[in-house]
Design a protein around this motif. Structure first.
Motif, PDB file in Angstrom:
ATOM      1  N   ASN A   1       0.821  -1.210   0.000  1.00 39.68           N
ATOM      2  CA  ASN A   1       0.000   0.000   0.000  1.00 39.68           C
ATOM      3  C   ASN A   1       0.853   1.257   0.000  1.00 39.68           C
ATOM      4  O   ASN A   1       0.612   2.187  -0.770  1.00 39.68           O
ATOM      5  CB  ASN A   1      -0.907   0.031   1.236  1.00 39.68           C
ATOM      6  CG  ASN A   1      -2.043  -0.950   1.102  1.00 39.68           C
ATOM      7  OD1 ASN A   1      -2.301  -1.443   0.016  1.00 39.68           O
ATOM      8  ND2 ASN A   1      -2.706  -1.236   2.205  1.00 39.68           N
TER       9      ASN A   1
ATOM     10  N   HIS B   1       1.292   3.944  -2.999  1.00 34.73           N
ATOM     11  CA  HIS B   1       1.021   5.362  -2.791  1.00 34.73           C
ATOM     12  C   HIS B   1       2.212   6.213  -3.204  1.00 34.73           C
ATOM     13  O   HIS B   1       2.080   7.214  -3.898  1.00 34.73           O
ATOM     14  CB  HIS B   1       0.664   5.605  -1.327  1.00 34.73           C
ATOM     15  CG  HIS B   1       0.256   7.013  -1.047  1.00 34.73           C
ATOM     16  ND1 HIS B   1       1.132   7.930  -0.527  1.00 34.73           N
ATOM     17  CD2 HIS B   1      -0.910   7.653  -1.237  1.00 34.73           C
ATOM     18  CE1 HIS B   1       0.507   9.088  -0.414  1.00 34.73           C
ATOM     19  NE2 HIS B   1      -0.741   8.943  -0.826  1.00 34.73           N
TER      20      HIS B   1
ATOM     21  N   ARG C   1       2.525   6.170  -6.993  1.00 32.57           N
ATOM     22  CA  ARG C   1       1.446   6.813  -7.724  1.00 32.57           C
ATOM     23  C   ARG C   1       1.478   8.332  -7.598  1.00 32.57           C
ATOM     24  O   ARG C   1       1.078   9.025  -8.529  1.00 32.57           O
ATOM     25  CB  ARG C   1       0.098   6.310  -7.196  1.00 32.57           C
ATOM     26  CG  ARG C   1      -0.357   5.077  -7.932  1.00 32.57           C
ATOM     27  CD  ARG C   1      -1.734   4.736  -7.514  1.00 32.57           C
ATOM     28  NE  ARG C   1      -2.251   3.634  -8.303  1.00 32.57           N
ATOM     29  CZ  ARG C   1      -3.286   2.911  -7.933  1.00 32.57           C
ATOM     30  NH1 ARG C   1      -3.889   3.184  -6.801  1.00 32.57           N
ATOM     31  NH2 ARG C   1      -3.716   1.950  -8.695  1.00 32.57           N
ATOM     32  N   THR C   2       1.917   8.809  -6.431  1.00 34.05           N
ATOM     33  CA  THR C   2       1.885  10.253  -6.222  1.00 34.05           C
ATOM     34  C   THR C   2       2.747  10.993  -7.250  1.00 34.05           C
ATOM     35  O   THR C   2       2.234  11.869  -7.949  1.00 34.05           O
ATOM     36  CB  THR C   2       2.265  10.579  -4.767  1.00 34.05           C
ATOM     37  OG1 THR C   2       1.378   9.850  -3.932  1.00 34.05           O
ATOM     38  CG2 THR C   2       2.171  12.054  -4.467  1.00 34.05           C
TER      39      THR C   2
ATOM     40  N   ALA D   1       1.219  10.570 -10.718  1.00 33.40           N
ATOM     41  CA  ALA D   1       0.022  11.382 -10.900  1.00 33.40           C
ATOM     42  C   ALA D   1       0.421  12.811 -11.263  1.00 33.40           C
ATOM     43  O   ALA D   1      -0.163  13.434 -12.160  1.00 33.40           O
ATOM     44  CB  ALA D   1      -0.818  11.369  -9.631  1.00 33.40           C
ATOM     45  N   ASN D   2       1.436  13.321 -10.566  1.00 29.13           N
ATOM     46  CA  ASN D   2       1.898  14.688 -10.852  1.00 29.13           C
ATOM     47  C   ASN D   2       2.478  14.797 -12.256  1.00 29.13           C
ATOM     48  O   ASN D   2       2.180  15.743 -12.981  1.00 29.13           O
ATOM     49  CB  ASN D   2       2.945  15.116  -9.820  1.00 29.13           C
ATOM     50  CG  ASN D   2       2.314  15.358  -8.463  1.00 29.13           C
ATOM     51  OD1 ASN D   2       1.079  15.490  -8.363  1.00 29.13           O
ATOM     52  ND2 ASN D   2       3.117  15.416  -7.426  1.00 29.13           N
TER      53      ASN D   2
ATOM     54  N   LYS E   1       1.859  12.940 -14.862  1.00 28.88           N
ATOM     55  CA  LYS E   1       0.784  12.837 -15.853  1.00 28.88           C
ATOM     56  C   LYS E   1      -0.023  14.139 -15.921  1.00 28.88           C
ATOM     57  O   LYS E   1      -0.299  14.661 -17.010  1.00 28.88           O
ATOM     58  CB  LYS E   1      -0.136  11.664 -15.512  1.00 28.88           C
ATOM     59  CG  LYS E   1      -1.232  11.462 -16.560  1.00 28.88           C
ATOM     60  CD  LYS E   1      -2.073  10.248 -16.246  1.00 28.88           C
ATOM     61  CE  LYS E   1      -3.335  10.210 -17.074  1.00 28.88           C
ATOM     62  NZ  LYS E   1      -3.101  10.027 -18.505  1.00 28.88           N
ATOM     63  N   ALA E   2      -0.377  14.669 -14.764  1.00 29.93           N
ATOM     64  CA  ALA E   2      -1.206  15.881 -14.724  1.00 29.93           C
ATOM     65  C   ALA E   2      -0.482  17.056 -15.376  1.00 29.93           C
ATOM     66  O   ALA E   2      -1.044  17.777 -16.212  1.00 29.93           O
ATOM     67  CB  ALA E   2      -1.565  16.205 -13.283  1.00 29.93           C
TER      68      ALA E   2
ATOM     69  N   GLU F   1       9.589  15.635 -10.139  1.00 23.80           N
ATOM     70  CA  GLU F   1       8.822  14.433  -9.799  1.00 23.80           C
ATOM     71  C   GLU F   1       9.490  13.170 -10.328  1.00 23.80           C
ATOM     72  O   GLU F   1       9.488  12.138  -9.680  1.00 23.80           O
ATOM     73  CB  GLU F   1       7.393  14.534 -10.340  1.00 23.80           C
ATOM     74  CG  GLU F   1       6.563  15.630  -9.678  1.00 23.80           C
ATOM     75  CD  GLU F   1       6.329  15.394  -8.193  1.00 23.80           C
ATOM     76  OE1 GLU F   1       6.047  14.242  -7.812  1.00 23.80           O
ATOM     77  OE2 GLU F   1       6.446  16.348  -7.408  1.00 23.80           O
TER      78      GLU F   1
ATOM     79  N   ARG G   1      12.337  12.404  -8.106  1.00 19.62           N
ATOM     80  CA  ARG G   1      11.836  11.858  -6.857  1.00 19.62           C
ATOM     81  C   ARG G   1      11.438  10.385  -7.015  1.00 19.62           C
ATOM     82  O   ARG G   1      11.754   9.535  -6.183  1.00 19.62           O
ATOM     83  CB  ARG G   1      10.615  12.686  -6.437  1.00 19.62           C
ATOM     84  CG  ARG G   1      10.003  12.241  -5.149  1.00 19.62           C
ATOM     85  CD  ARG G   1       8.844  13.142  -4.788  1.00 19.62           C
ATOM     86  NE  ARG G   1       7.871  12.419  -4.015  1.00 19.62           N
ATOM     87  CZ  ARG G   1       6.694  12.885  -3.703  1.00 19.62           C
ATOM     88  NH1 ARG G   1       6.325  14.088  -4.119  1.00 19.62           N
ATOM     89  NH2 ARG G   1       5.864  12.182  -2.986  1.00 19.62           N
TER      90      ARG G   1
END
Lengths: 506, 133
Positions: free
Chosen positions: A279, A283, A286-287, A290-291, A293-294, A320, A323
């Motif tokens: 998990n 997380h 993905r964080t 997600a950044n 991709k956005a 990102e 990171r």
């Protein structure tokens, strides 16, 4: 010497005796009568025919004539009886054997007769008794063996780490091994479980729905496996209880069950840790994704965007990606070290040079935030046999954290001391500190403080775990002291003697 | 992609600053009035003080989580009918049924997501007037 005594043989013998004595008696009687007749005839031919004398003469022979055959007859009867009696006795015994259900050994007796039949019978009985005794011996021996086997299987069952119990049709425990008492947390008294019910021992009424499968009567002879909290409480540990029928319904073991109880707390904890790890890793992966991709999509789809804004977005994507890459590196390295596949590349290292290099790496970060960075190294530092690169990573992590979580114009101090055979490296800051609740968790993988000031900084929650692992591999210790809003002090203790380091590395 | 609903006010709660920035940029450009909060507690405080037409909140936040903010909103009579979107980097372990049905969350958006789709979901929420998606 012993002839086979058949029925025909006996009859023939009886007839032979009978004829022998009978003919002897008849012959004797005939002789007697002839003698008497002759004496009577003689008495008639003689001139002195005294009737009385004749009768007297005849009477003179009478005892001889009648007594002889009679004695012969009596003797014959005696001989006959002696021959027939053992046969009658044997027949009677066989008859009793036929009608009674008692074992043959109790019914059959030796007969008191010196005849071949009697002697044969007696020998038969004798060998029969011997056989019975042998059987008894066998019986006793097999019982003793059974007992030994039972004892052995008890011993085997008692040596198992799993709890084993057998219950009868009334659900009472008839056997419980040693491990069971321990697993159920019922002390060490082994005997106390016998006679109790498993349901009671497991405190099934407390465990709720999971225990229902075990409380329900087992009508179809099916096995049941459930996981329960120890003593009805999950936090005390988890046990896996399996109940299986012992015999088929037609068996005399019908209604009996074998119970096996296993402690699965460690397994549950491992499962839980794995889930937590997955998990947390999900997380953390993905964080940044997600950044990226956005931002990428926003850049691609925006028709009008200022060049400055575009640059800013590109920089964010770059950060990102960095990171994410660092997170994957850290994760891989930590995992390798934990598995033990990464051995330390130990070399004789000048600690002063290593520490100076570390300091120069983090100094720009300190200067950026106007942090007062005090370095307190003793005049002469020993050379240590360490993995230069990994130890540098660990110390940079600790000093980097100090810089990260210390507000502008704060203070960070690096102090090194050699006490006896240990080198102690203290990194102290006047940063945000760690709360008492979170202090024990800071070395855990993926742990990040819930303090918003921590979340303003980027971090994967792996840095301290990695640092801790590196120091542990060097045979050292990492300790943390901290007070919320006051600051933190991380202390690294490394053994200076190669022996100490080697021992702990093993 | 200009102004569809110019005066709808959206509160975005997200602890990741970069994510917050990009959501804000996209919603701003779509013509919404965006307010941001970096923690759940800040978001809750803002909800008490001000009125918003929609809350977009990250699920995992330090302190008060997005899930807890949702629960508080549904218990508050003034906010009970407010549409809420949940952003999450979690996968299967999130009890979607609980949030979608019991807490009437309008949408659960799993990271990584497309900002354009987020904007479209927000727009359709206001156009159709439905809370559930």
């Amino acid at each position: 010497m012993l002839r086979k005594t058949s029925r025909l043989d006996i009859v023939r013998r009886v007839t032979a005796y009978y004829l022998l004595f009978g003919l002897a008696a008849v012959a004797w009687l005939t002789c007697g009568v002839v003698v008497v007749a002759r004496s009577v005839l003689q008495a008639q031919t003689e001139p002195d025919p005294a009737v009385w004398k004749t009768i007297l003469a005849a009477a003179q022979h009478a005892p001889l004539v009648f007594l002889g055959p009679m004695i012969l007859m009596v003797f014959g009867v005696v001989v006959l009886r002696r021959t027939v009696r053992p046969v009658a006795q044997i027949e009677e015994q066989l008859h009793r054997l036929a009608v009674s259900s008692a074992p043959p050994a109790g019914v059959l007796q030796p007969v008191n007769a010196p005849t071949p039949g009697g002697v044969g019978w007696n020998r038969l009985i004798e060998s029969f008794r011997d056989n019975t005794q042998q059987e008894n011996l066998d019986d006793r021996l097999s019982k003793a063996l059974e007992g030994y086997r039972q004892q052995k299987s008890d011993r085997i069952l008692n040596s198992l780490p799993d709890g084993v119990a057998v219950t009868d049709a009334d659900r009472r425990i008839t056997f419980a091994n040693k491990a069971l008492t321990g697993l159920l947390g019922l002390g060490n008294s082994e005997e106390s479980l016998c006679g109790k019910t498993m349901e009671g021992c497991l405190a099934l009424e407390n465990v709720g729905s999971s225990g229902k499968a075990l409380l329900a009567p087992d009508s179809r002879g099916r096995s049941v496996i459930v996981e329960l909290g120890r003593g009805g409480d999950m936090s005390l540990g988890v046990i896996r209880v399996a109940r299986a029928p012992l015999g088929s319904t037609r068996d005399d073991a019908a209604g009996s069950h074998v119970w096996s109880v296993r402690d699965v707390t460690q397994q549950k904890l491992a499962d839980q840790m794995r889930d937590q790890f997955v998990n947390a890793a999900t997380h953390e992966l993905r964080t940044p994704l997600a950044n990226i991709k956005a931002y990428a999509e926003t850049l691609a789809l925006s028709e009008v965007m200022e060049i400055e804004q575009q640059k800013e977005f590109c920089n964010t994507i770059d950060e990102e990606v960095t990171r994410l890459a660092r997170f994957v590196d850290d994760l891989l390295q930590l995992s390798r070290m934990e598995v033990g596949s990464t051995a330390l590349n130990r070399q004789v290292t000048d600690m002063e040079r290593l520490l100076q290099a570390t300091v120069s790496k983090v100094r720009p970060q300190m200067e950026q935030k106007h942090i007062e960075f005090e370095v307190d190294l003793p005049g002469k530092l020993p050379e240590l046999v360490v993995d230069k690169d990994k130890l540098t990573v660990a110390l940079v992590n600790l000093l980097g954290n100090a810089a990260k979580y210390t507000p502008n114009d704060g203070k960070v101090r690096l102090r090194v001391e050699v006490v006896e055979d240990q080198m102690q490296i203290d990194i102290e800051d006047t940063g945000i500190g760690i709360s008492v609740d979170e202090l024990p968790k800071v070395l855990e993988k993926f742990f990040r403080s819930s303090d918003p000031r921590v979340h303003e900084q980027t971090g994967s929650g792996l840095g301290l775990s990695l640092t801790h692992e590196i120091i542990r591999l060097h045979g050292g210790r990492l300790t943390v002291h901290s007070e919320l809003n006051k600051g933190s002090k991380f202390t690294v203790t490394l053994p200076t003697s190669p022996e100490g380091a080697k021992c702990s590395n093993a | 992609m200009s102004t569809t609903e110019p005066h709808k006010r959206i509160l975005v709660a997200e602890d990741n600053v970069a994510m917050l920035g990009v959501i804000r940029y996209n919603l701003d450009k779509a013509g919404f009035d965006v307010t941001t909060a970096k923690t759940g507690q800040t978001a809750w405080d803002l909800l008490q003080q001000d009125t918003f037409d929609l809350l977009i909140t990250d699920f995992q936040m330090p302190g008060l989580t997005g899930g807890e903010v949702c629960e508080r909103i549904r218990r508050d009579p003034r906010l009970a009918q407010m549409p809420v979107f949940l952003l999450t980097a979690k996968g299967l372990e999130l009890d979607e049924d609980y949030y979608l049905r019991q807490l009437s969350v309008g949408a659960i958006i799993t990271k990584p997501f497309s900002p354009r789709e987020l904007v479209q979901t927000v727009q359709s929420c206001f156009v159709e007037g439905v809370v559930r998606v």
